[in-house]
Each structure stands twice: as C-alpha cells, then as structure tokens.
Scaffold this active site. Structure first.
Site, PDB file in Angstrom:
ATOM      1  N   CYS A   1     -38.826  81.266  49.282  1.00  0.00           N
ATOM      2  CA  CYS A   1     -36.969  81.829  47.930  1.00  0.00           C
ATOM      3  C   CYS A   1     -36.393  82.980  49.418  1.00  0.00           C
ATOM      4  O   CYS A   1     -35.680  82.534  49.628  1.00  0.00           O
ATOM      5  CB  CYS A   1     -38.614  81.711  46.823  1.00  0.00           C
ATOM      6  SG  CYS A   1     -37.036  81.672  45.442  1.00  0.00           S
TER       7      CYS A   1
ATOM      8  N   ARG B   1     -31.174  80.339  35.542  1.00  0.00           N
ATOM      9  CA  ARG B   1     -32.726  80.045  36.882  1.00  0.00           C
ATOM     10  C   ARG B   1     -33.434  78.710  36.736  1.00  0.00           C
ATOM     11  O   ARG B   1     -33.427  78.076  35.528  1.00  0.00           O
ATOM     12  CB  ARG B   1     -33.723  81.138  36.595  1.00  0.00           C
ATOM     13  CG  ARG B   1     -33.157  82.525  36.901  1.00  0.00           C
ATOM     14  CD  ARG B   1     -34.429  83.613  36.737  1.00  0.00           C
ATOM     15  NE  ARG B   1     -35.219  83.725  37.724  1.00  0.00           N
ATOM     16  CZ  ARG B   1     -34.321  84.210  38.963  1.00  0.00           C
ATOM     17  NH1 ARG B   1     -33.482  84.945  38.414  1.00  0.00           N
ATOM     18  NH2 ARG B   1     -34.931  84.107  40.216  1.00  0.00           N
TER      19      ARG B   1
ATOM     20  N   HIS C   1     -42.962  78.057  45.724  1.00  0.00           N
ATOM     21  CA  HIS C   1     -43.675  78.922  45.930  1.00  0.00           C
ATOM     22  C   HIS C   1     -45.534  78.461  45.136  1.00  0.00           C
ATOM     23  O   HIS C   1     -45.165  77.116  45.503  1.00  0.00           O
ATOM     24  CB  HIS C   1     -43.800  80.565  44.592  1.00  0.00           C
ATOM     25  CG  HIS C   1     -42.929  81.375  44.865  1.00  0.00           C
ATOM     26  ND1 HIS C   1     -42.404  81.940  45.312  1.00  0.00           N
ATOM     27  CD2 HIS C   1     -41.943  80.725  43.901  1.00  0.00           C
ATOM     28  CE1 HIS C   1     -41.309  82.430  45.236  1.00  0.00           C
ATOM     29  NE2 HIS C   1     -40.625  81.904  44.565  1.00  0.00           N
TER      30      HIS C   1
HETATM   31  N1  GLN Z   1     -33.773  86.485  44.546  1.00  0.00           N
HETATM   32  C1  GLN Z   1     -33.934  84.921  44.734  1.00  0.00           C
HETATM   33  C2  GLN Z   1     -33.142  85.229  43.588  1.00  0.00           C
HETATM   34  O1  GLN Z   1     -33.314  84.556  41.963  1.00  0.00           O
HETATM   35  C3  GLN Z   1     -35.025  84.925  44.908  1.00  0.00           C
HETATM   36  C4  GLN Z   1     -36.291  84.864  44.083  1.00  0.00           C
HETATM   37  C5  GLN Z   1     -37.514  83.692  44.478  1.00  0.00           C
HETATM   38  O2  GLN Z   1     -38.177  84.252  45.777  1.00  0.00           O
HETATM   39  N2  GLN Z   1     -38.148  83.854  43.912  1.00  0.00           N
HETATM   40  O3  GLN Z   1     -32.577  83.770  43.817  1.00  0.00           O
END
Ligand code: GLN
Length: 245
Positions: free
Chosen positions: A96, A130, A199
C-alpha cells in the site's frame, strides 16, 4: 542452522497500518517451522540501507502524513542500497503506502512526493471516495509458486496507481478495486520486487506467497517443503469468501 533468511524492515514504526507487521511474524514462523534461521533488522529515517544486508526488504502501508516523512528519506538516503539489492535479485515486498513509494512519484494535490524509482508507476491522490474493501486477485508467479493462484486481502487507499507501459501488474482483479479502480489490475511485479495494495495482513491470508518470497529471497529453485497449513488454508478461504471470490 544451515540457512538464515535475513529480512530488513523499512520504517517499521511509521509504515505499519492494519497490522502490516504481521507479515514479518508469519515469515519468521514459517522459516522456524522448517529449521531456517530468521534475522530481522530495521532501517528507519536517516539510516542508510545496506543493499547486501538482507535477502528480503519489506515496507508496509502508511498514512499520507507518514509517507511524506519516508518518501524523501527513501528517495535520498536509501535509494542506492535498495536499487543495488533489487538488481542482485533480493526480494522486495511493499504494501500500500510502501508500494506507492516504490514508483516514480506520489502526487497529493499541489505536492509531489518522490518515489524511489524501483518500478515504473506513479500514484495520484484522488478526491473521489477511497477504494476500500475486501479484494481478491489472480496471480501467476510461475511454476515454483504453483502457477495461477489467488491472493485475497483488504485494500484501503485514496491514491490511484498507474503502471508505466512496460510494467507488469502483480495480478488481475477478481473482486475489489486494485491499482486505480479502472483498469482491472492490481499491484506490480518486476522480477523479485512485488508491490501490492493488499493488507490483511497479506501473508497470513496467503501463506503460499510467503513461501514464494522465502524461497526467492534464499535463491532456491525448488519450492519449500510443505507445512501443515490447515489454519492458513482456512484463513485464505475466509479472505476469499469475504471478497466474494
Ligand atoms: N496514504 C495512502 C493512500 O491513502 C496509502 C494508505 C495505506 O497504506 N493504506 O492512498
């Protein structure tokens, strides 16, 4: 012990959300169960990276705030070491936020964070919702990994990642969003470098990938001897079920 897997975790205190550190624990256990030694080192902000110092380099996910701190350090302090490691065939696993930093850049509004330039991708932070949820992808890491396999996990990212024309994705999305929610691809694979949005933690839900990483990092041609994987298989099935694949 005959052999030792040397793992270096990059920014383990800053880049570790959704228990991404659990991936390291799983690697350690699967080595121990097979009589393979396990050595874990860390490289934090300001610390140089010895490209010969580990067989596997790991970087977990992080919030934009923590990524900002790490991006410049990775691109300036650790760039040479990480490139040297990848060139000699060391394994690299980036999840990620760490995955986003493997590429050319991460654009956050007016700001552009540098990537370490190990692979050809760039990421743009979007104002759209998101990309969150359980995800399953189809992956083929070759014979030693057992041909076509499934990886299942969880994604949560605001950034949209776009691969360069010659870059190979890690896999094809079966369920979920993947790199950008549009092109149906997830992650990146370049020789022994793997980047992914998954993850979960990723490795406890997909023990086969952990074994591929261990074997690859140790330079083994043959797959590792099997273990009694009843729990791991159940975790994998459950992660796939959660994703609907
Ligand atoms: N900050 C990054 C995003 O939101 C990665 C987030 C994460 O590692 N879950 O895209």
């Amino acid at each position: 012990m005959a052999e030792t897997l040397r793992v270096c975790a990059l920014y383990p205190d800053l880049m570790n959300i959704y228990a991404d550190r659990g991936n390291l624990l799983l690697l350690q256990r699967r080595c121990a169960w097979r009589g393979i030694g396990f050595e874990l080192t860390a490289s934090g902000l300001g610390e140089p990276l010895d490209g010969d110092g580990a067989d596997l380099f790991y970087i977990g996910g992080g919030q934009d705030r923590d990524q900002r701190l790490c991006a410049f350090d990775l691109a300036e302090v650790k760039r040479e070491g990480l490139h040297a490691a990848a060139e000699r065939g060391a394994a690299v696993l980036a999840v990620c936020g760490g995955y986003q930093l493997l590429g050319r850049s991460y654009e956050l509004g007016d700001e552009t964070l540098p990537g370490v330039g190990l692979v050809d991708l760039h990421t743009v932070r979007s104002d759209a919702p998101r990309l969150i949820g359980n995800i399953a992808i189809e992956v083929n890491l070759g014979e030693r990994a057992g041909g076509v396999r499934v990886l299942a996990g969880f994604e949560n990212h605001g950034g949209r990642t776009h691969l360069g024309p010659a870059a190979q994705p890690l896999g094809r999305v079966l369920k979920g969003h993947g790199n950008n929610g549009e092109d149906g691809f997830e992650g990146i694979r370049q020789r022994n470098v793997i980047g992914t949005y998954m993850h979960g933690p990723l490795l406890p839900k997909n023990a086969w990938l952990a074994d591929w990483l261990i074997a690859t990092a140790l330079g083994r041609d043959a797959p590792l001897p099997p273990l009694d994987d009843a729990f791991e298989a159940a975790a994998h099935v459950e992660a796939r079920r959660a994703a609907g694949a």
